[in-house]
Motif scaffolding. Structure first.
Motif, PDB file in Angstrom:
ATOM      1  N   ILE A   7      44.413-111.142  -2.831  1.00 50.26           N
ATOM      2  CA  ILE A   7      43.806-111.270  -4.161  1.00 50.26           C
ATOM      3  C   ILE A   7      42.903-112.500  -4.216  1.00 50.26           C
ATOM      4  N   SER A   8      43.340-113.596  -3.643  1.00 50.94           N
ATOM      5  CA  SER A   8      42.537-114.824  -3.649  1.00 50.94           C
ATOM      6  C   SER A   8      41.260-114.653  -2.844  1.00 50.94           C
ATOM      7  N   GLU A   9      41.357-113.959  -1.698  1.00 51.15           N
ATOM      8  CA  GLU A   9      40.146-113.691  -0.921  1.00 51.15           C
ATOM      9  C   GLU A   9      39.208-112.774  -1.694  1.00 51.15           C
ATOM     10  N   GLY A  10      39.763-111.835  -2.448  1.00 52.46           N
ATOM     11  CA  GLY A  10      38.939-110.959  -3.290  1.00 52.46           C
ATOM     12  C   GLY A  10      38.222-111.737  -4.374  1.00 52.46           C
ATOM     13  N   ILE A  11      38.933-112.685  -4.992  1.00 50.88           N
ATOM     14  CA  ILE A  11      38.306-113.530  -6.020  1.00 50.88           C
ATOM     15  C   ILE A  11      37.186-114.365  -5.408  1.00 50.88           C
ATOM     16  N   ALA A  12      37.425-114.920  -4.211  1.00 52.31           N
ATOM     17  CA  ALA A  12      36.387-115.700  -3.535  1.00 52.31           C
ATOM     18  C   ALA A  12      35.183-114.828  -3.212  1.00 52.31           C
ATOM     19  N   ALA A  13      35.425-113.604  -2.746  1.00 57.27           N
ATOM     20  CA  ALA A  13      34.323-112.698  -2.420  1.00 57.27           C
ATOM     21  C   ALA A  13      33.541-112.317  -3.675  1.00 57.27           C
ATOM     22  N   ILE A  14      34.235-112.110  -4.780  1.00 64.06           N
ATOM     23  CA  ILE A  14      33.559-111.772  -6.038  1.00 64.06           C
ATOM     24  C   ILE A  14      32.696-112.935  -6.516  1.00 64.06           C
ATOM     25  N   LEU A  15      33.217-114.165  -6.403  1.00 64.79           N
ATOM     26  CA  LEU A  15      32.420-115.336  -6.794  1.00 64.79           C
ATOM     27  C   LEU A  15      31.175-115.484  -5.927  1.00 64.79           C
ATOM     28  N   LEU A  49      23.648-121.869 -11.394  1.00 70.79           N
ATOM     29  CA  LEU A  49      24.856-121.065 -11.553  1.00 70.79           C
ATOM     30  C   LEU A  49      25.148-120.261 -10.295  1.00 70.79           C
ATOM     31  N   GLY A  50      24.117-119.710  -9.670  1.00 69.02           N
ATOM     32  CA  GLY A  50      24.312-118.939  -8.448  1.00 69.02           C
ATOM     33  C   GLY A  50      24.845-119.778  -7.301  1.00 69.02           C
ATOM     34  N   VAL A  56      31.799-122.454  -5.022  1.00 67.25           N
ATOM     35  CA  VAL A  56      33.187-122.375  -5.489  1.00 67.25           C
ATOM     36  C   VAL A  56      33.920-121.243  -4.775  1.00 67.25           C
ATOM     37  N   GLY A  57      33.245-120.111  -4.580  1.00 68.58           N
ATOM     38  CA  GLY A  57      33.854-119.020  -3.832  1.00 68.58           C
ATOM     39  C   GLY A  57      34.183-119.420  -2.407  1.00 68.58           C
ATOM     40  N   THR A  58      33.278-120.141  -1.767  1.00 66.70           N
ATOM     41  CA  THR A  58      33.520-120.631  -0.408  1.00 66.70           C
ATOM     42  C   THR A  58      34.659-121.637  -0.387  1.00 66.70           C
ATOM     43  N   LEU A  59      34.710-122.507  -1.377  1.00 62.84           N
ATOM     44  CA  LEU A  59      35.799-123.485  -1.474  1.00 62.84           C
ATOM     45  C   LEU A  59      37.141-122.781  -1.631  1.00 62.84           C
ATOM     46  N   LEU A  75      31.235-132.179  -2.798  1.00 60.74           N
ATOM     47  CA  LEU A  75      30.042-133.000  -3.016  1.00 60.74           C
ATOM     48  C   LEU A  75      28.815-132.135  -3.285  1.00 60.74           C
ATOM     49  N   GLY A  76      28.706-131.014  -2.581  1.00 56.51           N
ATOM     50  CA  GLY A  76      27.598-130.090  -2.833  1.00 56.51           C
ATOM     51  C   GLY A  76      27.634-129.553  -4.252  1.00 56.51           C
ATOM     52  N   ILE A  77      28.816-129.163  -4.718  1.00 53.80           N
ATOM     53  CA  ILE A  77      28.966-128.680  -6.093  1.00 53.80           C
ATOM     54  C   ILE A  77      28.570-129.766  -7.083  1.00 53.80           C
TER      55      ILE A  77
END
Length: 129
Positions: A7-15, A49-50, A56-59, A75-77
């Motif tokens: 589920i967490s990987e899915g959330i990251a992929a969606i972000l 935003l993109g 954030v998804g990568t994080l 730092l990038g964010i």
């Protein structure tokens, strides 16, 4: 692999996908919009935003899969969130002060009346330089 990791990987992929879509829409806005002011709005707001959604998804992905918090991503964010809107504002401000025309479909110019009523202090600074 547990259900929570999936589920967490899915959330990251969606972000990451949402970030990609916002960046794509920003590129379309840069091409399609009529003047520098609306183009700057499209590039600064939606690209910010993109990029933030992608980072954030990568994080989240690295946090879940490797239990690793990347300081570079944080730092990038931070720096994208800090610098992109300021850069967009400064580009619009310098374009306006350089008398770049608004698009023909623009309804009103609220800044024109404000700049016409400049304070005496700013007028004396301009006359000194």
């Amino acid at each position: 692999m547990s259900l929570s990791v999936t589920i967490s990987e899915g959330i990251a992929a969606i972000l990451i996908l949402i970030g990609t879509i916002f960046s794509f829409l920003s590129a379309i806005g840069l091409i399609r919009l009529p003047d520098v002011y609306t183009r700057s709005h499209a590039t600064s707001k939606s690209t910010t935003l993109g990029v933030l959604c992608t980072l954030v998804g990568t994080l989240i992905y690295f946090l879940i899969t490797d239990q690793y918090i990347s300081i570079r991503l944080l730092l990038g964010i931070f720096f994208v969130f800090l610098t992109a809107p300021v850069a967009g504002h400064m580009i619009c401000r310098s374009a306006y002060r350089s008398n770049v025309k608004l698009a023909e479909i623009s309804v009103q110019d609220e800044l024109k009346a404000y700049l016409a009523q400049e304070s005496p202090h700013t007028k004396s600074i301009k006359s000194d330089s």
